[in-house]
Scaffold this motif. Structure first.
Motif, PDB file in Angstrom:
ATOM      1  N   VAL A   1       4.966  27.522  18.533  1.00  0.00           N
ATOM      2  CA  VAL A   1       3.940  28.357  19.210  1.00  0.00           C
ATOM      3  C   VAL A   1       4.609  29.210  19.551  1.00  0.00           C
ATOM      4  O   VAL A   1       5.346  30.024  19.796  1.00  0.00           O
ATOM      5  CB  VAL A   1       4.363  27.164  20.736  1.00  0.00           C
TER       6      VAL A   1
ATOM      7  N   GLN B   1      10.906  22.745  20.783  1.00  0.00           N
ATOM      8  CA  GLN B   1       9.783  23.627  20.363  1.00  0.00           C
ATOM      9  C   GLN B   1      10.731  25.127  20.409  1.00  0.00           C
ATOM     10  O   GLN B   1      11.391  25.782  20.919  1.00  0.00           O
ATOM     11  CB  GLN B   1       9.183  23.667  21.303  1.00  0.00           C
TER      12      GLN B   1
ATOM     13  N   LEU C   1       9.463  28.859  20.753  1.00  0.00           N
ATOM     14  CA  LEU C   1       8.909  29.659  21.499  1.00  0.00           C
ATOM     15  C   LEU C   1       8.787  31.252  20.653  1.00  0.00           C
ATOM     16  O   LEU C   1       9.495  31.736  20.940  1.00  0.00           O
ATOM     17  CB  LEU C   1       8.539  29.646  23.045  1.00  0.00           C
TER      18      LEU C   1
END
Length: 514
Positions: free
Chosen positions: A415, A453, A455
């Protein structure tokens, strides 16, 4: 003259004897210090407690005296002169110069008001619900009542008297904020602070004015059990964290009652105020210091003698040096193994072998990613820093290899919340270490996939994975996280974090502009 040489066993025995004797001596010194410290401390805080409590009790006796005086006036003054007398009192008689209002109500047998001294400018009026309750409830015996008038808290004290077949209620009312101003100036030399509260928890005095009128059980660590478990000065007080001073205090509780008030008082003594114990404490500290210095000098002497003997034994020194070189080589090899994980290579080759027969095109893609991955692993930068985009490209290739092996068991997401890509850098292999640790220590199945994930922001990279630990933990020597921490320490960056939160494991890598 024959030189005397102590053997290792003799030297060890002497060292053990010295350490043992020193430990015993320091133990007795510590016991003596603690005993003296505690006894003096308890005497100081108990004297301070009683001093403060007695000072506040004298103040509340003056409040009782105010009500007693009003009662005597009602009993001795003709009823037709009460209004004049109370007007004089309201002009001249105030408890400790605190603005207050003395009042009375004369009721006949049918509870009708025959006379009173309330005016439009009084703190209370005859129409107030509190006054109406007093008129209707002849058996109301509460000794302390606190009412709010225009958001301010007032203390009302009263007494009911029967005279000439009439009921006369008299009392006085004053602002608790004004009482706070006065009580704050009482006994300012005593190194403690007190707060007073009613049985229902209503705080009527506290050094912090904002707490007056609030429930002390809701705004502090004080509980109703404290008022029964530790309610006299002879009890050993407990040590708590003071919400007012933000430091540890000894906290006393005891009942605090008078004719006009029923409640409790808590007196708090800062743990650091031990002035009367400074001199014996310093003396004991000097003894410990001298003993410690003597021990160090003695140990240095024996160490120096042992070093001289070891220096002369060149052959033994050479063996020790060789041992150190061997350990250093083993450490370098260990680091290399951690950087190029043999298990990862073994699993990758097995997966490649299966793909060659099942999907040759995917096998070619797998081989290319594997080649690029190991090229990146082998060509480490001298500064141990790489550009973020370069590290991201590598980790995507690394994840691509893992995703071929675990297509549904592994969920990976990047992300990017950067406002604009910059030439920032990150420690070499930081993202790979975080991802590999997540896969090493957690289960990844079809029913419970492992989610990872990454980020991206302009100042840091955060790697988050869900925690579902394996039953049998894999051996981990912690080299990867230690390596990253050492890089940030070298560049004097403190924002590097590794922690667990809400069933997730989080690694925060600050970005460097260099």
């Amino acid at each position: 003259m024959k030189q005397l040489l102590f053997s290792r066993r003799t030297l060890l025995s002497i060292a053990i004897a010295i350490v043992s004797i020193t430990s015993i001596a320091m133990l007795f010194l510590s016991i003596s210090i603690n005993s003296s410290y505690e006894e003096t401390y308890q005497d100081i805080i108990k004297k301070s407690f009683n001093h403060r409590k007695n000072a506040l009790e004298e103040e509340f006796k003056m409040i009782d005296h105010q009500l007693t005086m009003l009662t005597d006036v009602v009993q001795s003054t003709p009823l037709n002169q009460l209004d004049f007398t109370y007007n004089v009192f309201n002009e001249t008689q105030h408890y400790r110069n605190i603005p207050s209002y003395n009042w009375f109500i004369v009721l006949d047998a049918s509870k009708q008001i025959k006379a009173h001294n309330f005016t439009d400018h009084s703190i209370l009026t005859v129409e107030d619900s509190f006054i109406q309750q007093l008129i209707q409830n002849e058996s109301k015996t509460t000794v302390n009542t606190f009412i709010r008038i225009h958001s301010d808290l007032y203390w009302v004290s009263w007494k009911s008297i029967e005279r000439e077949n009439q009921r006369i209620i008299t009392g006085f009312v004053f602002d608790l904020k004004e009482l706070h101003k006065h009580l704050t100036t009482i006994d300012i030399t005593t190194p403690n602070y007190a707060y007073i509260f009613a049985t229902d928890g209503t705080c009527i005095y506290h050094p912090e004015l904002d707490l007056v009128g609030k429930n002390i059980f809701e705004v502090s660590t004080t509980t109703s059990q404290d008022t029964t478990a530790n309610k006299n000065s002879k009890s050993t007080p407990k040590v708590v964290q003071s919400e007012f001073l933000q430091l540890e205090v000894y906290r006393f509780f005891t009942s605090f009652t008078s004719e006009t008030f029923k409640g409790y008082i808590s007196i708090n003594f800062p743990k650091v105020n031990v002035d009367e114990n400074v001199i014996p404490l310093k003396r004991n500290t000097y003894l410990i210091f001298i003993s410690s210095i003597s021990i160090i000098l003695l140990l240095l002497y024996f160490f120096n003698e042992e070093s001289k003997r070891a220096y002369r034994e060149k052959e033994k020194l050479a063996v020790e040096q060789e041992k150190l070189n061997k350990e250093k080589a083993l450490m370098q090899l260990k680091q290399l193994k951690n950087q190029i994980n043999p298990h990862f290579l073994f699993n990758s080759l097995n997966s490649l072998y299966m793909l060659i027969t099942l999907d040759s095109e995917l096998a070619q893609k797998f081989t290319l990613n594997l080649s690029n991955t190991y090229r990146y692993l082998i060509q480490s930068p001298a500064s141990n820093l790489v550009e973020l985009d370069q590290e991201l490209k590598f980790i995507e290739q690394y994840i691509a290899l893992q995703s071929i092996r675990f297509p549904k068991e592994l969920h990976f997401e990047v992300v990017d919340k950067r406002q604009a890509p910059t030439k920032t850098k990150i420690p070499y292999l930081a993202l790979q270490i975080a991802v590999e640790n997540a896969m090493k220590h957690n289960i990844a199945t079809l029913d419970a996939p492992l989610s990872i994930q990454i980020l991206l922001t302009n100042d840091k990279v955060t790697v988050v994975n869900n925690i579902q630990l394996k039953e049998q933990k894999e051996e981990s020597e912690g080299f990867g996280l230690f390596y990253i921490a050492s890089i940030y320490q070298y560049y004097q960056v403190d924002a590097y974090q590794v922690h667990s939160q809400n069933e997730t494991f989080i690694c925060v890598f600050p970005l460097l502009n260099c």
